[in-house]
Write a protein that holds these residues in place. Structure first.
Motif, mmCIF file in Angstrom:
data_model
loop_
_atom_site.group_PDB
_atom_site.id
_atom_site.type_symbol
_atom_site.label_atom_id
_atom_site.label_comp_id
_atom_site.label_asym_id
_atom_site.label_seq_id
_atom_site.Cartn_x
_atom_site.Cartn_y
_atom_site.Cartn_z
ATOM 1 N N ALA A 1 30.181 -1.933 -51.576
ATOM 2 C CA ALA A 1 30.959 -3.163 -51.795
ATOM 3 C C ALA A 1 32.180 -3.200 -50.885
ATOM 4 C CB ALA A 1 31.391 -3.239 -53.253
ATOM 5 N N LYS A 2 32.748 -2.019 -50.615
ATOM 6 C CA LYS A 2 34.025 -1.995 -49.894
ATOM 7 C C LYS A 2 34.074 -0.715 -49.065
ATOM 8 C CE LYS A 2 38.890 -2.652 -51.139
ATOM 9 N NZ LYS A 2 39.497 -1.390 -50.758
ATOM 10 N N TYR A 3 34.297 -0.844 -47.795
ATOM 11 C CA TYR A 3 34.466 0.325 -46.932
ATOM 12 C C TYR A 3 35.076 -0.184 -45.646
ATOM 13 C CZ TYR A 3 33.408 5.150 -45.531
ATOM 14 O OH TYR A 3 33.508 6.471 -45.181
ATOM 15 N N SER A 4 35.752 0.695 -44.927
ATOM 16 C CA SER A 4 36.389 0.224 -43.702
ATOM 17 C C SER A 4 35.322 -0.388 -42.791
ATOM 18 C CB SER A 4 37.149 1.350 -42.995
ATOM 19 O OG SER A 4 36.272 2.349 -42.571
ATOM 20 N N GLY A 5 35.604 -1.586 -42.288
ATOM 21 C CA GLY A 5 34.681 -2.234 -41.365
ATOM 22 C C GLY A 5 33.719 -3.204 -42.017
ATOM 23 N N LEU A 6 33.671 -3.242 -43.364
ATOM 24 C CA LEU A 6 32.701 -4.132 -44.024
ATOM 25 C C LEU A 6 33.316 -5.498 -44.318
ATOM 26 C CD1 LEU A 6 30.684 -2.216 -46.735
ATOM 27 C CD2 LEU A 6 29.871 -3.297 -44.648
ATOM 28 N N GLY A 7 32.448 -6.530 -44.330
ATOM 29 C CA GLY A 7 32.894 -7.877 -44.693
ATOM 30 C C GLY A 7 33.155 -7.966 -46.195
ATOM 31 N N PRO A 8 33.607 -9.140 -46.667
ATOM 32 C CA PRO A 8 34.038 -9.282 -48.072
ATOM 33 C C PRO A 8 32.902 -9.122 -49.086
ATOM 34 C CG PRO A 8 34.097 -11.405 -46.920
ATOM 35 C CD PRO A 8 33.836 -10.361 -45.879
ATOM 36 N N GLU A 9 31.658 -9.370 -48.672
ATOM 37 C CA GLU A 9 30.546 -9.257 -49.633
ATOM 38 C C GLU A 9 29.930 -7.858 -49.632
ATOM 39 O OE1 GLU A 9 29.656 -11.551 -51.815
ATOM 40 O OE2 GLU A 9 31.142 -12.976 -51.047
ATOM 41 N N GLY A 10 30.377 -6.982 -48.732
ATOM 42 C CA GLY A 10 29.783 -5.653 -48.643
ATOM 43 C C GLY A 10 28.408 -5.705 -47.980
ATOM 44 N N ALA A 11 27.629 -4.651 -48.116
ATOM 45 C CA ALA A 11 26.313 -4.593 -47.452
ATOM 46 C C ALA A 11 25.448 -3.506 -48.087
ATOM 47 C CB ALA A 11 26.508 -4.277 -45.956
ATOM 48 N N VAL B 1 22.771 -3.931 -43.757
ATOM 49 C CA VAL B 1 22.131 -5.243 -43.776
ATOM 50 C C VAL B 1 22.855 -6.073 -44.828
ATOM 51 C CG1 VAL B 1 19.919 -6.451 -43.899
ATOM 52 C CG2 VAL B 1 19.946 -4.008 -43.440
ATOM 53 N N GLU B 2 23.253 -7.267 -44.429
ATOM 54 C CA GLU B 2 23.865 -8.175 -45.410
ATOM 55 C C GLU B 2 22.820 -9.192 -45.813
ATOM 56 O OE1 GLU B 2 27.807 -9.688 -44.361
ATOM 57 O OE2 GLU B 2 28.072 -7.863 -43.157
ATOM 58 N N ILE B 3 22.538 -9.248 -47.110
ATOM 59 C CA ILE B 3 21.515 -10.178 -47.600
ATOM 60 C C ILE B 3 22.150 -11.013 -48.715
ATOM 61 C CG2 ILE B 3 19.138 -10.383 -48.436
ATOM 62 C CD1 ILE B 3 18.694 -7.438 -47.649
ATOM 63 N N GLY B 4 22.630 -12.172 -48.351
ATOM 64 C CA GLY B 4 23.291 -13.038 -49.340
ATOM 65 C C GLY B 4 24.620 -12.447 -49.775
ATOM 66 N N ASN B 5 25.010 -12.778 -50.996
ATOM 67 C CA ASN B 5 26.327 -12.322 -51.453
ATOM 68 C C ASN B 5 26.247 -10.962 -52.160
ATOM 69 O OD1 ASN B 5 25.263 -12.825 -53.941
ATOM 70 N ND2 ASN B 5 26.362 -14.756 -54.251
ATOM 71 N N GLY B 6 27.410 -10.500 -52.609
ATOM 72 C CA GLY B 6 27.491 -9.180 -53.241
ATOM 73 C C GLY B 6 26.579 -9.065 -54.454
ATOM 74 N N LEU C 1 12.128 -3.631 -41.255
ATOM 75 C CA LEU C 1 13.022 -4.528 -41.997
ATOM 76 C C LEU C 1 13.103 -5.896 -41.318
ATOM 77 C CD1 LEU C 1 15.861 -2.014 -42.979
ATOM 78 C CD2 LEU C 1 14.163 -3.050 -44.502
ATOM 79 N N ARG C 2 12.975 -5.873 -39.981
ATOM 80 C CA ARG C 2 12.989 -7.159 -39.273
ATOM 81 C C ARG C 2 11.765 -8.003 -39.627
ATOM 82 N NH1 ARG C 2 15.385 -4.543 -34.932
ATOM 83 N NH2 ARG C 2 13.395 -4.217 -33.892
ATOM 84 N N THR C 3 10.629 -7.339 -39.925
ATOM 85 C CA THR C 3 9.432 -8.118 -40.292
ATOM 86 C C THR C 3 9.651 -8.864 -41.614
ATOM 87 O OG1 THR C 3 8.378 -6.319 -41.521
ATOM 88 C CG2 THR C 3 7.870 -6.447 -39.159
ATOM 89 N N LEU C 4 10.683 -8.468 -42.377
ATOM 90 C CA LEU C 4 11.011 -9.200 -43.606
ATOM 91 C C LEU C 4 11.938 -10.383 -43.312
ATOM 92 C CD1 LEU C 4 11.800 -6.215 -46.051
ATOM 93 C CD2 LEU C 4 9.592 -7.232 -45.478
ATOM 94 N N GLY C 5 12.238 -10.591 -42.035
ATOM 95 C CA GLY C 5 13.130 -11.687 -41.663
ATOM 96 C C GLY C 5 14.591 -11.319 -41.758
ATOM 97 N N LEU C 6 14.885 -10.030 -41.890
ATOM 98 C CA LEU C 6 16.280 -9.603 -42.030
ATOM 99 C C LEU C 6 16.917 -9.395 -40.653
ATOM 100 C CD1 LEU C 6 15.803 -7.007 -44.912
ATOM 101 C CD2 LEU C 6 16.618 -9.373 -45.095
ATOM 102 N N ALA C 7 18.218 -9.664 -40.582
ATOM 103 C CA ALA C 7 18.925 -9.534 -39.302
ATOM 104 C C ALA C 7 19.320 -8.076 -39.089
ATOM 105 C CB ALA C 7 20.169 -10.418 -39.321
ATOM 106 N N VAL C 8 18.359 -7.298 -38.612
ATOM 107 C CA VAL C 8 18.624 -5.879 -38.338
ATOM 108 C C VAL C 8 18.531 -5.684 -36.828
ATOM 109 C CG1 VAL C 8 17.811 -3.511 -38.680
ATOM 110 C CG2 VAL C 8 17.682 -5.157 -40.556
ATOM 111 N N GLU C 9 19.635 -5.221 -36.248
ATOM 112 C CA GLU C 9 19.640 -5.039 -34.790
ATOM 113 C C GLU C 9 18.845 -3.796 -34.408
ATOM 114 O OE1 GLU C 9 23.754 -4.675 -33.898
ATOM 115 O OE2 GLU C 9 24.218 -6.637 -34.789
#
Ligand SMILES: Cc1ncc(COP(=O)(O)O)c(C=O)c1O
Length: 382
Positions: free
Chosen positions: A347-357, A321-326, A304-312
């Motif tokens: 879209a919504k779960y404990s620990g997730l940002g407002p756009e989900g993942a 992985v957050e890719i743009g908005n919801g 997934l990192r080879t796609l340029g995605l921020a995956v630790e």
């Protein structure tokens, strides 16, 4: 005819290929990380258990509710963890609540990672002591909260997921222990639902991963040190069902006696106990499953990192992985699904940002082709 539902319906065992709403997908969802929940031997064990013992004992463990399979799960779980005893019950969700009852009279205030799983947040509230939330995975903020909110001489209890359920990030356990040392007697408790079976040399979870597994864990509550406790679920990587608390004979007795789950709840069902005993046996018998899982985790994260995605980089089988908005992630989910790959958009779960993942879960039984396939499909959809 299936009842109407707004949620997807699974009509096969969960596995690397899973049938959802009538269609087979290469499945990167859920939590069956070792791929055992649909294993033929596990299914067979569940069926035999019901035939032999009925659906369940229809009484609590302290009544006549011990059956040979419940006891076998506890024996096997203790062996798996290398502890004297284990307590097995029907839900991982209540596991924290159960353990915290045993700590209640040694704690004055709780401090909980703000992104902890719902069950940990609820367990904190149910303990009835003041609760302070500290910033996610932030030992400095924990130190600040302790300074500002713990009454002089008060005994703190810190609560956190071991591996966070959507992001797959690990709690900085060693740093928390360091922060807590000056406040001893103090306690650190972890819900290791997503670490158990995945992390560590023997699959004992996040504490083993950090080299902290040992006699100190789930043992007598320390009078002047920092106690370290953990609980987990057998329904995720292990492939069985129900919650578990391993520990010393004294600790497990205390846990059983402090919560009323032992005498006030039905014992785990026969199918659950039979499946779980077999699943633990398979995990013990096949350490190569864990090695394969780690290889698959590395392949997917790196790909997934080879796609340029921020995956630790990380050892957890779940990650987000957050890719743009919801809206964009909803579209990516739909396009992957159309291509035959199921990667949930949460879209919504404990620990997730407002756009989900997008939440990925990889299992030991995914093939290299399946993993490369989802990466290629995502490349096309991006
Ligand atoms: C961190 C965490 N703890 C506990 C649970 C609940 O465990 P169980 O499904 O065994 O009730 C979950 C999710 O299912 C979880 O993600």
């Amino acid at each position: 005819m299936l009842p109407e539902s707004t949620s997807p319906v699974m009509t096969s065992p969960p596995g690397p290929v899973t049938v959802i709403d009538g269609r087979s997908y290469v499945y990167f969802a859920g939590t069956s990380y070792l791929g055992l929940a649909g294993h033929p031997e596990v299914i067979q064990a569940a069926c035999e258990a019901v035939r032999q013992l009925g659906v369940h004992t229809a009484t609590s463990r302290s009544g006549f509710g011990n059956n040979p399979l419940t006891l076998e799960v506890e024996r096997r779980a203790a062996e798996f963890f290398g502890t004297e005893r284990a307590f097995y019950f029907s839900s991982g969700y209540v596991a924290n609540h159960i353990v915290l009852q045993a700590l209640a009279d040694r704690v004055d205030a709780t401090f909980v990672d703000e992104a902890s799983h719902y069950c940990l947040l609820e367990a904190a509230r149910l303990l009835g002591k003041p609760v302070t939330a500290f910033r996610h995975r932030d030992p400095d903020d924990l130190a600040r909260c302790l300074r500002e909110n713990l009454p002089a001489g008060g005994r703190p209890l810190v609560l956190t997921d071991g591996v966070f359920s959507v992001s797959g990030r690990l709690a900085p356990v060693k740093e928390y222990l360091r922060v807590l040392e000056p406040y001893a007697p103090a306690a650190l408790h972890l819900d290791d639902a997503h670490g158990l079976g995945v992390l560590g040399e023997n699959g004992r979870g996040v504490l083993e991963h950090f080299g902290l597994w040992g006699p100190r864990v789930n043992s007598a509550v320390e009078a002047d040190g920092v106690s370290l406790t953990i609980c987990g679920t057998l329904a995720k990587a292990i492939g069985g069902f129900g919650g578990v608390v391993p520990g010393t004979r004294e600790f497990v007795s205390r846990v059983r006696a402090s919560s009323h789950y032992f005498d006030g709840a039905s014992a785990p069902s026969s199918a659950d106990a039979g499946a779980t005993a077999k699943a633990i046996e398979l995990v013990q018998r096949q350490p190569e499953l864990r090695r394969q899982l780690q290889a698959n985790i590395a392949r997917l994260r790196t790909g997934l990192r080879t796609l340029g995605l921020a995956v630790e980089d990380g050892p957890a089988a779940n990650f987000s992985v957050e890719i743009g908005n919801g809206a964009n992630m909803r579209r990516l989910h739909a396009e992957l699904r159309a291509a035959g790959f199921l990667v949930p958009y949460v879209a919504k779960y404990s620990g997730l940002g407002p756009e989900g993942a997008l939440r990925f879960a990889v299992c030991a039984r995914h093939t290299a082709e399946m993993i490369d396939g989802v990466i290629a499909a995502l490349r096309k959809a991006l």
